[in-house]
Structures are given as C-alpha cells and as structure tokens.
Scaffold this motif. Structure first.
Motif: not given
Ligand SMILES: NC(=O)c1ccc[n+]([C@@H]2O[C@H](COP(=O)([O-])OP(=O)(O)OC[C@H]3O[C@@H](n4cnc5c(N)ncnc54)[C@H](OP(=O)(O)O)[C@@H]3O)[C@@H](O)[C@H]2O)c1
Length: 290
Positions: A4-5, A23-26, A47-50, A158-159
């Motif tokens: 998911r985005t 970001a770290h849970i995909g 987040a490493g992007g976006g 997820g968290f």
C-alpha cells in the motif's frame, strides 16, 4: 499483495514518526505536504522516498492511506481542502491521529469516495521517534468507517501496538481519561514537589525524593488493581493526620489546600471497604463535601 502507498499531510512529530515506521513495515511513501516545505522534506527523508508537494491534495492523490497529522485545529480544514480539490482516490483511507477528535471532523473526504477514520497512538511524542519503535506495546485506538478501521487495525498490528476500537461518540471521554492519567500526573507531581520544597528539601532534590515512591505506587497498581493499591491516611481512616495536613498546607501553601481537599474527596470512595462509614463522613467534612 501489492504494497500500500501512503501520504502524510502535516510533517511534525507524529507525521515524521509515522513516515519512518510505515516505510519500515512495508508501506510505500508516496507524498508529503506540510506548512513549510522543509518539514515535508524531513518526512520524505525519514521515509526514504516520496514526492514533496506544496499542496495536500497533490501529496495525497493516488495514495491508499493518507494521514492528516496537522494540529487538531486544522485537521477539518485540511480534509475539506482534500475533498474540494478532489485530491483523493476512490477507496482511499484517510486517518487523523487526534485523541480528542473523532473521524467526523474529516467527514468531507467521503465526498471523494474515501473512508474516514482516526487512529490515536496513546503515547507522548516530544520529537520524531525512530529508529526505536515508540508504538510497540502501546494502545492505538481507532474509530470510523469500517474500511478505515480495517486499515487502522492493520497498521497498529504492523507497529506491534494493541489496537483498541472506540465508539465514535465516546472518543472525547476516552481522550479525557488519557489527559487525566498522563497530563494530570504531571500536575500532581508539580504540587507534590512544591510541598516538598515547603518542607525544606532543595528543589533539585525533590524528584529524587518522590519518584521512587511514584514508581512503587505504579507497581502496586499494576499488581493489585487501582482500589487495592491505596495506602496512606485516608485508607487507614486516620482523621488526625488528614486534619494536620490541611492545617499545615493552609499555613504554608494555601493555594494548594483546595487541590489537596478535592483529590482527598475523590479518594474517599476507594477507602469504603477498609474504613468505617462514620469515619469517612468525618473526613468528608474535613475535606469539604462537594
Ligand atoms: N505529539 C504527541 O504526543 C501526540 C500524541 C498523540 C496524538 N497526537 C496527534 O497527532 C497530530 C499531530 O501532532 P504533532 O504533535 O505531530 O504536532 P506538530 O509536531 O505540531 O506537527 C504538526 C505539523 O503540521 C504542520 N501543519 C500545521 N498546519 C498545517 C496545515 N494547515 N497544512 C499542512 N501542514 C500543517 C506543521 O507545520 P510545519 O510544516 O511548519 O512544520 C507541523 O509540522 C495531532 O492531531 C495530535 O493531537 C500527538
């Protein structure tokens, strides 16, 4: 399943924290918008992007989940802006993180076919929190549309948080409970440290003196439950001590007398099982019946 985005509008303490951990849970970072572009850049970096966008509706367009993490007072107008500019895809989930407000504050997003919800982390964020996971083991309370609740639960899980469903109409009381437990604990300790200073203990020593007692009390509450954790003069029915406290506080720090009395009044029912009714009534007189 395709990842998911997500998009974040309002890149402050909670927004940047969410960006890193989602970001770290995909989840895939898609867009970030904030009042200042520097804040949106910080979230994208975390987040490493976006993409970093000027307007919330550009950041949110095409995202599966959009977090509105602006201050509480602006959540409604941000949601209205998203709806007005058709800045959400059909079926997107929009969540805010306020404890005090329900999903109704972002009802406008439903006009785009999006689902409205809230997901409140019962945690205090004084700064963006990563890489350590500040959500692990805490409660994340969700309410809102069914689809929004499903995704909120998925994110909380997820968290590694515990997801709690709260009824929309009860959200305000839930938040009041959190304020009493967390914020008023600070108020309690502020009063306690003033009384300690009044007793001659140096200001820099007061926390050292009081914190072991507070930790011991929390341990007792955890082991025995709230009512059984009560000790002290009210639990013993020791009227003379309560009277002496009131007298001395009135002489030394009179503004704290009503504070001591009102909390004492709310402590009386907790002592009902261990103290005779006539003694409790006498103490109620001392503490000023409400
Ligand atoms: N902090 C906590 O302990 C905590 C705990 C649980 C829930 N919450 C909830 O989380 C939400 C965010 O709180 P926070 O503590 O992260 O607040 P914060 O640190 O003040 O961050 C809010 C961010 O929103 C940006 N912003 C303000 N108005 C905006 C607008 N109109 N459009 C776009 N961006 C805007 C701010 O601007 P800049 O771009 O100028 O930086 C700021 O970075 C609130 O609903 C709060 O109730 C907070």
């Amino acid at each position: 399943m395709k990842p998911r985005t997500f998009a974040i509008v309002g890149c402050g303490k909670v927004g940047v924290t969410l960006a890193w951990h989602l970001a770290h849970i995909g989840y895939l970072p898609l867009g970030f918008a904030s009042r200042r572009s520097a804040s949106a850049h910080a979230a994208a970096e975390s987040a490493g992007g976006g993409r970093v966008c000027r307007d919330p509706w550009e950041a949110a367009a095409d995202a599966d989940v959009v977090f509105i993490t602006t201050p509480d007072g602006t959540i409604g107008s941000v949601a209205a802006g998203l709806a007005e500019h058709k800045g959400l895809k059909r079926g997107a989930v929009v969540l805010h993180c306020s404890g005090a407000l329900s999903s109704e504050i972002i009802a406008a997003v439903r006009r785009c076919g999006a689902h409205a919800g809230s997901l409140h982390p019962l945690q205090s964020f004084a700064a963006p929190a990563f890489p350590e996971n500040p959500f692990r083991g805490i409660i994340m309370a969700g309410e809102g549309d069914d689809k929004a609740l499903d995704l909120a639960r998925e994110i909380a899980t997820g968290f590694q948080a515990t997801f709690l469903t709260i009824e929309t109409e009860h959200k305000t009381l839930y938040h009041a409970a959190a304020v009493v437990a967390s914020n008023y604990l600070v108020t309690l300790l502020a009063a306690s440290t003033r009384l300690l200073e009044g007793s001659g203990i140096a200001p820099e020593e007061t926390l050292k003196v009081i914190l072991p007692l507070v930790r011991g009390t929390l341990n007792n509450i955890e082991k025995r439950g709230v009512a059984d954790a009560l000790t002290g003069p009210i639990a013993r029915g020791d009227i003379d001590t309560v009277e002496a406290h009131c007298r001395k506080i009135e002489q030394s720090l009179p503004d704290l007398l009503p504070f001591y009395q009102v909390l004492g009044r709310y402590t009386l029912p907790l002592a009902q099982g261990s103290v005779r009714a006539d003694k409790l009534s006498e103490m109620a007189d001392l503490l000023g019946r409400s």
